[in-house]
Design an enzyme around this catalytic site. Structure first.
Site, PDB file in Angstrom:
ATOM      1  N   GLU A   1      73.072 -12.692  -2.412  1.00 24.70           N
ATOM      2  CA  GLU A   1      72.665 -11.500  -3.915  1.00 24.70           C
ATOM      3  C   GLU A   1      71.482 -11.291  -3.406  1.00 24.70           C
ATOM      4  O   GLU A   1      70.737 -11.852  -3.564  1.00 24.70           O
ATOM      5  CB  GLU A   1      72.409 -11.860  -5.014  1.00 24.70           C
ATOM      6  CG  GLU A   1      73.998 -12.384  -5.902  1.00 24.70           C
ATOM      7  CD  GLU A   1      74.860 -11.227  -6.560  1.00 24.70           C
ATOM      8  OE1 GLU A   1      73.997 -10.381  -6.111  1.00 24.70           O
ATOM      9  OE2 GLU A   1      76.420 -11.869  -6.182  1.00 24.70           O
TER      10      GLU A   1
ATOM     11  N   CYS B   1      65.032  -8.041  -8.934  1.00 28.84           N
ATOM     12  CA  CYS B   1      66.351  -7.072  -8.357  1.00 28.84           C
ATOM     13  C   CYS B   1      66.558  -6.354  -8.657  1.00 28.84           C
ATOM     14  O   CYS B   1      67.005  -5.530  -8.413  1.00 28.84           O
ATOM     15  CB  CYS B   1      67.142  -8.070  -8.211  1.00 28.84           C
ATOM     16  SG  CYS B   1      67.761  -8.600  -8.934  1.00 28.84           S
TER      17      CYS B   1
ATOM     18  N   GLU C   1      79.135 -11.720  -7.951  1.00 33.65           N
ATOM     19  CA  GLU C   1      78.895 -12.890  -8.941  1.00 33.65           C
ATOM     20  C   GLU C   1      79.477 -12.396 -10.535  1.00 33.65           C
ATOM     21  O   GLU C   1      79.589 -11.209 -10.777  1.00 33.65           O
ATOM     22  CB  GLU C   1      77.595 -13.279 -10.148  1.00 33.65           C
ATOM     23  CG  GLU C   1      77.112 -13.968  -8.170  1.00 33.65           C
ATOM     24  CD  GLU C   1      75.524 -14.658  -8.279  1.00 33.65           C
ATOM     25  OE1 GLU C   1      74.361 -14.081  -9.209  1.00 33.65           O
ATOM     26  OE2 GLU C   1      75.041 -15.453  -7.718  1.00 33.65           O
TER      27      GLU C   1
ATOM     28  N   ASN D   1      62.171 -15.512  -9.295  1.00 36.61           N
ATOM     29  CA  ASN D   1      61.972 -14.810  -9.656  1.00 36.61           C
ATOM     30  C   ASN D   1      62.379 -14.566 -11.537  1.00 36.61           C
ATOM     31  O   ASN D   1      61.640 -14.061 -12.655  1.00 36.61           O
ATOM     32  CB  ASN D   1      62.401 -12.670  -9.863  1.00 36.61           C
ATOM     33  CG  ASN D   1      63.854 -12.943  -9.463  1.00 36.61           C
ATOM     34  OD1 ASN D   1      64.083 -13.186  -8.916  1.00 36.61           O
ATOM     35  ND2 ASN D   1      63.979 -11.574 -10.311  1.00 36.61           N
TER      36      ASN D   1
HETATM   37  P1  NAD Z   1      63.778 -15.666  -0.515  1.00 37.67           P
HETATM   38  O1  NAD Z   1      64.730 -15.249   0.241  1.00 37.67           O
HETATM   39  O2  NAD Z   1      61.843 -16.032  -0.082  1.00 37.67           O
HETATM   40  O3  NAD Z   1      63.670 -17.443  -1.644  1.00 37.67           O
HETATM   41  C1  NAD Z   1      65.451 -17.365  -1.716  1.00 37.67           C
HETATM   42  C2  NAD Z   1      65.459 -18.895  -1.682  1.00 37.67           C
HETATM   43  O4  NAD Z   1      65.859 -18.911  -0.404  1.00 37.67           O
HETATM   44  C3  NAD Z   1      64.699 -19.693  -2.143  1.00 37.67           C
HETATM   45  O5  NAD Z   1      64.706 -20.516  -2.496  1.00 37.67           O
HETATM   46  C4  NAD Z   1      63.778 -20.161  -0.701  1.00 37.67           C
HETATM   47  O6  NAD Z   1      63.001 -21.289  -0.522  1.00 37.67           O
HETATM   48  C5  NAD Z   1      65.051 -20.145   0.094  1.00 37.67           C
HETATM   49  N1  NAD Z   1      65.208 -19.947   1.387  1.00 37.67           N
HETATM   50  C6  NAD Z   1      64.202 -19.162   1.950  1.00 37.67           C
HETATM   51  N2  NAD Z   1      64.119 -19.601   3.203  1.00 37.67           N
HETATM   52  C7  NAD Z   1      65.733 -19.953   3.363  1.00 37.67           C
HETATM   53  C8  NAD Z   1      66.359 -20.383   4.609  1.00 37.67           C
HETATM   54  N3  NAD Z   1      65.847 -19.784   5.733  1.00 37.67           N
HETATM   55  N4  NAD Z   1      67.731 -20.881   4.464  1.00 37.67           N
HETATM   56  C9  NAD Z   1      67.880 -21.075   3.678  1.00 37.67           C
HETATM   57  N5  NAD Z   1      67.160 -21.027   2.529  1.00 37.67           N
HETATM   58  C10 NAD Z   1      66.270 -20.478   2.250  1.00 37.67           C
HETATM   59  O7  NAD Z   1      63.321 -14.980  -1.995  1.00 37.67           O
HETATM   60  P2  NAD Z   1      62.361 -14.724  -2.950  1.00 37.67           P
HETATM   61  O8  NAD Z   1      61.335 -14.268  -2.294  1.00 37.67           O
HETATM   62  O9  NAD Z   1      62.086 -15.804  -3.776  1.00 37.67           O
HETATM   63  O10 NAD Z   1      62.996 -13.803  -3.771  1.00 37.67           O
HETATM   64  C11 NAD Z   1      62.725 -12.941  -4.099  1.00 37.67           C
HETATM   65  C12 NAD Z   1      63.750 -11.909  -3.552  1.00 37.67           C
HETATM   66  O11 NAD Z   1      65.136 -11.588  -3.845  1.00 37.67           O
HETATM   67  C13 NAD Z   1      63.816 -10.355  -3.617  1.00 37.67           C
HETATM   68  O12 NAD Z   1      64.143  -9.486  -1.844  1.00 37.67           O
HETATM   69  C14 NAD Z   1      64.510  -9.646  -4.716  1.00 37.67           C
HETATM   70  O13 NAD Z   1      65.416  -8.266  -4.321  1.00 37.67           O
HETATM   71  C15 NAD Z   1      65.542 -10.577  -4.532  1.00 37.67           C
HETATM   72  N6  NAD Z   1      66.756 -11.217  -5.493  1.00 37.67           N
HETATM   73  C16 NAD Z   1      68.008 -10.420  -5.786  1.00 37.67           C
HETATM   74  C17 NAD Z   1      68.684 -11.195  -7.079  1.00 37.67           C
HETATM   75  C18 NAD Z   1      69.905 -10.569  -6.993  1.00 37.67           C
HETATM   76  O14 NAD Z   1      70.874 -10.883  -8.027  1.00 37.67           O
HETATM   77  N7  NAD Z   1      70.156  -9.304  -5.807  1.00 37.67           N
HETATM   78  C19 NAD Z   1      67.718 -11.776  -8.206  1.00 37.67           C
HETATM   79  C20 NAD Z   1      66.444 -11.815  -8.153  1.00 37.67           C
HETATM   80  C21 NAD Z   1      65.760 -11.521  -6.792  1.00 37.67           C
END
Ligand code: NAD
Length: 481
Positions: free
Chosen positions: A248, A282, A461, A150
């Site tokens: 996060e 997020c 963080e 995002n």
């Molecule tokens: P996601 O969890 O699908 O993917 C995030 C990352 O993790 C990607 O690089 C993905 O390839 C990797 N990943 C996926 N499965 C994995 C596994 N089994 N092992 C290791 N790595 C793996 O999330 P997304 O769809 O890319 O992002 C959206 C989500 O991120 C939303 O839930 C949002 O709230 C969250 N987010 C949180 C914050 C925060 O600071 N809390 C900030 C931004 C986004």
């Protein structure tokens, strides 16, 4: 077609098995490039490069490490416009947003941690005349950073900068959905002569690259931002090796509007907090809780404000909302809008795709959507949608507002609009969230702790918390005999 490569040991490397994934341009819904579909063999090569580079990097003086990080920051500034255009094309976000927020923040992440280490003080605990303790903060060695789609370069650098500044070598995995600017960061490292192997970037899927990284015994800490379910999977894989984890995760953030607020400000900030980056931040407020006495007035003003939002191709300067990141994500958000209708919600505006003229007619555009008439206890008001969809709910007392605000499994951020300073502090203290903004949203001071409670994450963080996470604390005790 733009073909990306991994960045390993200071070189651009094709994936070892020669496989690639398609990269889509959300504005057009078309493939515009390819990225490595890496696997464990690429992760192994990146970890080997990091292991080789880590000792020398960790032994550099803080001033030398700081200088390297500053060079990257300065080069990001020089290439800012190109990076902003790339981020917008890859992610679908308005180029204006990438230019004013995403890329400047990536630049600042490098500068912030480059200079933070110059001002860090280590702990010292005196024991009177009997002696003293001092705390050494030593780098962990090789660590992993995994980031979401995002805020691609913004969040990628938010993780790798403290890891590098603290003296670690990094193997980083950007999201496979928005990999382009991470690739360009590899180029920048080459341009400024960043030491080979200190930062390695492996592209590909979470299930292959992400899991291989998380499981690898050489990885001492994992900093992850992404979905809550993915976070749980990573925690499960990492736990048997007792790795340090910073997670996060998702959010379902409440935005509390009290009758004593500055209504005009509450409306305009809420519109931004709801729909910035197409609601894909997020920290976006997705549940707007409004004191009953001003519910209708707020609703009217808010809907007027939302009606003024310009949705369209993200490269157009006047556009405030671009395309969602992927067809799959757009469909997920549309399914949630259907669910809201089934749950009895009234869609006040939006609720549908927003087709654009060719060549953007296959792009992933959604109208900003506002829904009311839903109770707190329903899926629409409990689950993270992560798109341009918000709900309105009335409340009659501060207690009810807090109960509704805290009634989800998440606890990332909250926003409170009131002019009563006592109420502001009281409500902030009782909100179950890691971040509270009063009369504002997304004001970020990089020194402050950033993270969530409950299922929104583990750890914080930002500032010295991030630097501490990437070090091992060692107490040295010396007695005077
Ligand atoms: P996601 O969890 O699908 O993917 C995030 C990352 O993790 C990607 O690089 C993905 O390839 C990797 N990943 C996926 N499965 C994995 C596994 N089994 N092992 C290791 N790595 C793996 O999330 P997304 O769809 O890319 O992002 C959206 C989500 O991120 C939303 O839930 C949002 O709230 C969250 N987010 C949180 C914050 C925060 O600071 N809390 C900030 C931004 C986004």
């Amino acid at each position: 077609m733009i073909t990306l490569q991994n960045f390993i040991g200071g070189k651009m490397c094709p994936p070892q098995r020669g496989r690639y994934l398609d990269n889509y341009e959300p504005a057009k819904g078309q493939i515009y490039g390819q990225l490595p579909d890496s696997d464990a063999s690429d992760v192994e090569a990146a970890i080997a490069a990091a292991q080789k580079a880590a000792p020398a990097w960790g032994k550099l003086s803080t001033q030398e490490r700081s200088r390297y990080l500053m060079k990257v920051s300065e080069r990001i500034q020089e290439r800012l416009e190109e990076l902003a255009q790339a981020e917008s094309r890859d992610n679908g976000k308005p180029v204006k947003l990438a230019r004013s927020v995403d890329i400047p923040r990536a630049r600042d992440n490098f500068a912030f941690f480059a200079t933070a280490i110059l001002h860090q003080e280590d702990a010292f605990h005196a024991m009177g005349e009997h002696g003293f303790n001092y705390t050494l903060r030593q780098p962990l060695g090789t660590v992993a950073c995994i980031s979401p789609w995002n805020l691609p370069l913004y969040l990628f650098t938010w993780k790798i900068c403290p890891a590098l500044a603290a003296g670690n070598a990094v193997v980083a995995k950007p999201s496979e959905v928005s990999p382009y600017t991470a690739y360009l960061l590899g180029e920048i490292c080459q341009e400024v002569g960043f030491p080979a192997g200190v930062l390695n970037i492996v592209h590909g899927r979470g299930s292959k690259v992400g899991e291989a990284l998380v499981k690898h015994t050489a990885i001492k800490a994992i900093s992850f931002t992404g979905g809550t379910q993915t976070g749980a999977r990573i925690a499960e894989l990492a736990a048997p090796q007792f790795k340090k984890l910073s997670l996060e995760l998702g959010g379902k953030n409440p935005n509390l509007i009290f009758a004593d607020c500055d209504l005009e400000r509450a409306i305009s900030v809420s519109a931004r907090a709801s729909f910035a980056n197409q609601g894909q931040i997020c920290l976006c407020g997705s549940r707007i809780l409004i004191e009953a006495s001003i519910y209708e007035e707020f609703k009217k003003g808010f809907l007027e404000k939302v009606a003024q939002l310009t949705v369209g191709p993200p490269h157009q300067e006047e556009v405030q909302m671009g395309a969602l990141v992927s067809a799959a994500h757009r469909d997920k958000v549309l399914q949630y809008i259907d669910l809201a209708r089934q749950e009895g919600g009234t869609v006040l505006c939006g609720g549908h795709a927003l087709p654009q003229p060719a060549p953007y007619d296959q792009g992933y555009y959604l109208a900003p959507t506002v829904i009311e008439d839903l109770p707190q206890a329903c899926r629409t008001n409990s689950e993270e949608i992560f798109g341009p969809v918000v709900t309105l709910q009335p409340f009659s007392s501060e207690e009810e507002a807090l109960a509704k605000a805290n009634a989800t499994e998440y606890g990332l951020a909250a926003t409170v609009f009131t002019q009563d300073v006592n109420r502001a502090h009281r409500v902030a203290a009782h909100l179950q969230s890691g971040i509270v903004w009063i009369n504002d949203w997304l004001v970020r001071d990089l020194r402050t702790p950033f993270g969530g409670m409950k299922n929104s994450g583990v750890g914080r963080e930002g500032g010295f918390e991030a630097l501490h996470f990437f070090t091992e604390a060692k107490n040295v005790c010396l007695t005077v005999s």
